[in-house]
Scaffold this active site. Structure first.
Site, short mmCIF file in Angstrom:
data_model
loop_
_atom_site.label_atom_id
_atom_site.label_comp_id
_atom_site.label_asym_id
_atom_site.label_seq_id
_atom_site.Cartn_x
_atom_site.Cartn_y
_atom_site.Cartn_z
N CYS A 2 0.87 -1.16 -0.07
CA CYS A 2 -0.04 0.18 -0.19
C CYS A 2 0.98 1.23 -0.14
CB CYS A 2 -0.90 -0.07 1.26
SG CYS A 2 -2.11 -1.43 1.13
N HIS A 47 -9.73 2.83 -0.65
CA HIS A 47 -8.33 2.24 -0.44
C HIS A 47 -7.96 1.32 -1.55
CE1 HIS A 47 -4.68 1.31 0.76
NE2 HIS A 47 -4.64 0.82 1.86
N PHE A 77 0.91 -3.38 4.47
CA PHE A 77 0.92 -4.58 5.12
C PHE A 77 2.12 -5.07 4.59
CE2 PHE A 77 -3.71 -5.95 5.18
CZ PHE A 77 -4.19 -4.92 6.35
#
Length: 419
Positions: free
Chosen positions: A167, A344, A403
């Site tokens: 991300c 997102h 992550f």
């Protein structure tokens, strides 16, 4: 040191087919979240997403380009074309000094999943039949195909790279572009990120770890960063591409400059695949490093574009990181999360947020955090609830957390000469 500036911005985002529609959407704080239409999501825990209304033909993509490329590549091509046109850039004669830096977290997941369904006869055959696969399946397998498509489209013959750091890919791809400019490897870099992760397998993955929201009954209110009623993030898709250019090169051709890239830093927490240390140490360290590169004191920041995913763990971790890095200035700095509006989009969101920072500096407006009606008491900073604010912004920070323990920060500044 060679300085890098942003001279073009292109965006494909939920609720915004281009840069201007995207800007109006986030400034108005109007979430673009709805029930998933890409496939039948009824068996899943989270059945909503922020989808793009995207017709590749509207962006000038040919039938051949559409046939051989995944949706995430099409997003990248559309936003890059807008950015290059916005910059007034002609790349053909000096392509050896033009590079590409593109981020993506999950690559061509739509094509790979769709083609597996075909070659396995909907999962019935363990030994798949390759003769039924599309002829461009290999291009879907390798994420580098996206950078190759952009390089071919714009005649970029310097380094072409794909950055995949989960991300934070969108921030890190622009950070890589900054390094290429500073190291004199290129004068122009077409930089950004793209992801199209709204697929059954991706939705199932986030369902499995309960990261996405199950608030399916009111989609527009489901993405709630820093709010006590949040229940997880909303999956999104999209792309943003910036033209990153060496300052003297931009000045020589009379280019309009949105902002300068003041600093960029990244860290890894070496801690847990999905867990975060509550003290926000690594993200705070990345923020501090980016500020030092930009030669800024925390008090000089005019806006922070937060990662603000809408999970309890991330929101509190991020709040701690700001307090750690900025000290008392953290309480006085306006912060917001545009994920409350556009969801997102995994690797793409960092570049979309950097596009928002560039536009915020140019236009003097801080986008709001939508749906922030009952703030989490542990997220006690100024998260700009519900309504946009007019403000002069000379320096904007964007922070990202991914992550795998990836933590990145980038500073955009109003060009000193213009200021």
């Amino acid at each position: 040191m060679r300085r890098a500036v942003v001279t073009g911005v292109g965006v494909v985002a939920p609720g915004g087919r281009n840069r201007e529609e995207f800007w109006q959407r986030i400034v108005n704080g109007k979430p673009a979240v709805r029930p998933i239409t890409a496939f039948d999501a009824s068996p899943y825990r989270s059945r909503i997403a922020a989808e793009c209304d995207f017709d590749p033909a509207e962006y000038g993509l040919t039938p051949r380009e559409v046939r051989r490329t995944d949706r995430f590549v099409q997003f990248a091509m559309a936003s890059a074309t807008e950015a290059v046109n916005d910059a007034g850039l002609e790349t053909g004669d000096e392509g050896e000094r033009v590079g590409v830096s593109l981020g993506s977290a999950v690559g061509a997941s739509i094509t790979l999943e769709d083609e597996y369904v075909v070659v396995s006869d909907r999962g019935r055959r363990w030994q798949v039949d390759h003769s039924h696969a599309m002829p461009f399946l290999y291009q879907a397998l390798v994420p580098s195909s996206a950078a190759a498509e952009l390089a071919g489209r714009f005649g970029a013959r310097a380094q072409a790279t794909v950055v995949s750091t989960g991300c934070t890919s969108g921030i890190d791809s622009i950070g890589h572009a900054l390094r290429l400019i500073q190291d004199d490897e290129a004068d122009v870099v077409i930089a950004g990120a793209s992801d199209a992760p709204i697929t059954p397998i991706t939705v199932a993955c986030f369902d499995a770890i309960r990261a996405t929201t199950p608030a399916n009954d009111r989609p527009e209110e489901a993405s709630r960063p820093f709010d006590s009623q949040r229940r997880g993030f909303v999956l999104g898709e999209g792309a943003a591409v910036l033209v990153v250019e060496e300052l003297e090169h931009a000045a020589a051709r009379g280019a309009r400059v949105y902002c300068e890239i003041g600093g960029y830093a990244a860290r890894a927490n070496g801690y847990h695949m999905t867990g975060l240390r509550p003290d926000g140490a690594e993200l705070g360290d990345a923020i501090g490093d980016a500020l030092r590169q930009a030669r800024l004191n925390p008090e000089e920041l005019g806006y922070i574009s937060a990662h603000g995913s809408g999970t309890v763990q991330n929101d509190r971790h991020e709040t701690a990181a700001y307090k750690r890095a900025l000290g008392q200035a953290a309480a006085r700095t306006p912060i917001s999360s545009i994920k409350s509006v556009v969801g997102h989009s995994l690797g793409a969101i960092g570049s979309i947020e950097m596009a928002a920072c560039a536009l915020a500096i140019e236009r003097g407006v801080i986008p709001p955090t939508a749906n922030l009606t009952s703030p989490d008491p542990e997220c006690d900073l100024d998260y700009t609830p519900l309504v946009a604010r007019e403000a002069r912004i000379d320096h904007a920070l964007s922070a990202g957390s991914g992550f795998g323990g990836f933590q990145s920060a980038m500073v955009f500044s109003r060009l000193r000469e213009a200021a």
